[in-house]
Design a protein around this motif. Structure first.
Motif, PDB file in Angstrom:
ATOM      1  N   LYS A  42      16.867 -11.595  33.308  1.00 53.79           N
ATOM      2  CA  LYS A  42      15.864 -10.589  33.649  1.00 53.79           C
ATOM      3  C   LYS A  42      16.419  -9.512  34.588  1.00 53.79           C
ATOM      4  O   LYS A  42      16.310  -8.317  34.309  1.00 53.79           O
ATOM      5  CB  LYS A  42      14.640 -11.258  34.301  1.00 53.79           C
ATOM      6  N   THR A  43      16.982  -9.953  35.703  1.00 57.01           N
ATOM      7  CA  THR A  43      17.483  -8.987  36.693  1.00 57.01           C
ATOM      8  C   THR A  43      18.657  -8.197  36.128  1.00 57.01           C
ATOM      9  O   THR A  43      18.790  -6.990  36.388  1.00 57.01           O
ATOM     10  CB  THR A  43      17.874  -9.709  37.993  1.00 57.01           C
ATOM     11  N   THR A  44      19.507  -8.847  35.338  1.00 57.04           N
ATOM     12  CA  THR A  44      20.628  -8.133  34.709  1.00 57.04           C
ATOM     13  C   THR A  44      20.114  -7.040  33.783  1.00 57.04           C
ATOM     14  O   THR A  44      20.644  -5.918  33.768  1.00 57.04           O
ATOM     15  CB  THR A  44      21.527  -9.109  33.925  1.00 57.04           C
ATOM     16  N   LEU A  45      19.057  -7.334  33.027  1.00 52.17           N
ATOM     17  CA  LEU A  45      18.474  -6.325  32.148  1.00 52.17           C
ATOM     18  C   LEU A  45      17.928  -5.155  32.960  1.00 52.17           C
ATOM     19  O   LEU A  45      18.153  -3.983  32.611  1.00 52.17           O
ATOM     20  CB  LEU A  45      17.371  -6.942  31.283  1.00 52.17           C
ATOM     21  N   LEU A  46      17.215  -5.444  34.042  1.00 51.53           N
ATOM     22  CA  LEU A  46      16.701  -4.369  34.898  1.00 51.53           C
ATOM     23  C   LEU A  46      17.846  -3.515  35.435  1.00 51.53           C
ATOM     24  O   LEU A  46      17.769  -2.286  35.452  1.00 51.53           O
ATOM     25  CB  LEU A  46      15.908  -4.944  36.080  1.00 51.53           C
ATOM     26  N   LYS A  47      18.920  -4.158  35.859  1.00 47.04           N
ATOM     27  CA  LYS A  47      20.049  -3.424  36.432  1.00 47.04           C
ATOM     28  C   LYS A  47      20.795  -2.614  35.372  1.00 47.04           C
ATOM     29  O   LYS A  47      21.356  -1.561  35.683  1.00 47.04           O
ATOM     30  CB  LYS A  47      20.987  -4.394  37.154  1.00 47.04           C
ATOM     31  N   CYS A  48      20.791  -3.080  34.129  1.00 45.30           N
ATOM     32  CA  CYS A  48      21.370  -2.273  33.042  1.00 45.30           C
ATOM     33  C   CYS A  48      20.530  -1.021  32.805  1.00 45.30           C
ATOM     34  O   CYS A  48      21.067   0.072  32.598  1.00 45.30           O
ATOM     35  CB  CYS A  48      21.453  -3.100  31.754  1.00 45.30           C
ATOM     36  N   ILE A  49      19.208  -1.173  32.844  1.00 38.86           N
ATOM     37  CA  ILE A  49      18.313  -0.025  32.674  1.00 38.86           C
ATOM     38  C   ILE A  49      18.508   0.970  33.818  1.00 38.86           C
ATOM     39  O   ILE A  49      18.484   2.186  33.619  1.00 38.86           O
ATOM     40  CB  ILE A  49      16.841  -0.488  32.605  1.00 38.86           C
ATOM     41  N   LEU A  50      18.761   0.442  35.016  1.00 41.85           N
ATOM     42  CA  LEU A  50      18.964   1.298  36.188  1.00 41.85           C
ATOM     43  C   LEU A  50      20.349   1.943  36.230  1.00 41.85           C
ATOM     44  O   LEU A  50      20.587   2.860  37.015  1.00 41.85           O
ATOM     45  CB  LEU A  50      18.775   0.467  37.462  1.00 41.85           C
TER      46      LEU A  50
END
Length: 238
Positions: A42-50
């Motif tokens: 989850k957090t990795t996906l958010l950080k990829c979007i960011l």
């Protein structure tokens, strides 16, 4: 048109694959909750979007533009990490000033409103290292919201907040949605997700298993609430 598009995105850290060919469209004016067990990605996906983590494969698009090709989108994004890591010697006022310079934006009436909403007035010129954990989390929220972002990325936004501040934070999230903002959040509190989210994306082992509305998930799993529905999916592999 989607506000954010994730296309064929994979991320590996060494031999470990954290995200596996993720495809996702996030629409303007909606709240999308990304759920999953610990280490689901989850957090990795958010950080990829960011743009904080570079995908091994695939692309992230904001307003139709790849974030690899343009950094303009960063000025439009507000980010609230689960655990803030502000320099301990700076004051909240210093941090807001620094973020404003990075975004090329100035604070306005909304910032002043938020300072009062979260009762931060007396803390704005204190070193962050001297603040309590709950107050630091309010500063975390203040930094994410202050510049009235078009896109809001929230990683466990109510963790560490007292019940009053948590309620105020959820009201602000809904207010921003009503103003057409695009909001992506993670949370382990299923009642919170059920109250806020238009769409739920369930990640398991880096793969999207569910991408649907809360009501559709409850209907398909014959569950009375989202917490029960997610538990059934995780336990029974529905």
């Amino acid at each position: 048109m989607e506000k954010i598009k994730v296309k064929n995105l994979s991320k590996r850290f060494g031999k470990v694959t954290v995200l596996k060919n993720v495809n996702l469209e996030i629409k303007k004016g909606e709240i999308t909750a990304i759920l999953g067990p610990n280490a689901a990605g989850k957090t990795t996906l958010l950080k990829c979007i960011l743009g904080l983590v570079i995908p091994t494969e695939g692309e992230v698009y904001v307003d139709g533009k790849s974030i690899r090709e343009s950094e303009e989108y960063k000025a439009k994004v507000g980010y609230m990490p689960q655990e803030p890591s502000f320099p301990q010697n700076l004051t909240p006022k210093d941090v807001i000033s620094l973020v404003g310079k990075l975004k090329g934006k100035k604070t306005g009436e909304y910032y002043e409103y938020l300072v009062k909403l979260f009762k931060l007035s007396e803390h704005m010129e204190k070193p962050i290292g001297n603040l309590s954990g709950g107050t630091k989390q309010k500063v975390n929220a203040l930094v994410a919201l202050s510049f009235n972002p078009d896109i809001l990325i929230l990683d466990e936004p109510t963790v560490g907040l007292d019940p009053v501040a948590s309620t105020k934070m959820k009201m602000e999230i809904m207010r921003m949605k009503s103003n057409g903002k695009t909001i992506v959040l993670t949370s382990h509190i299923m009642s919170e997700v059920e109250a806020l989210a238009d769409r739920v994306v369930l990640l398991i082992d880096g793969v999207i298993r569910i991408n649907s509305t809360v009501e559709e998930i409850k209907r398909k799993t014959k569950s009375k609430n989202l917490e029960e529905a997610v538990a059934k999916i995780l336990e029974e592999g529905m």
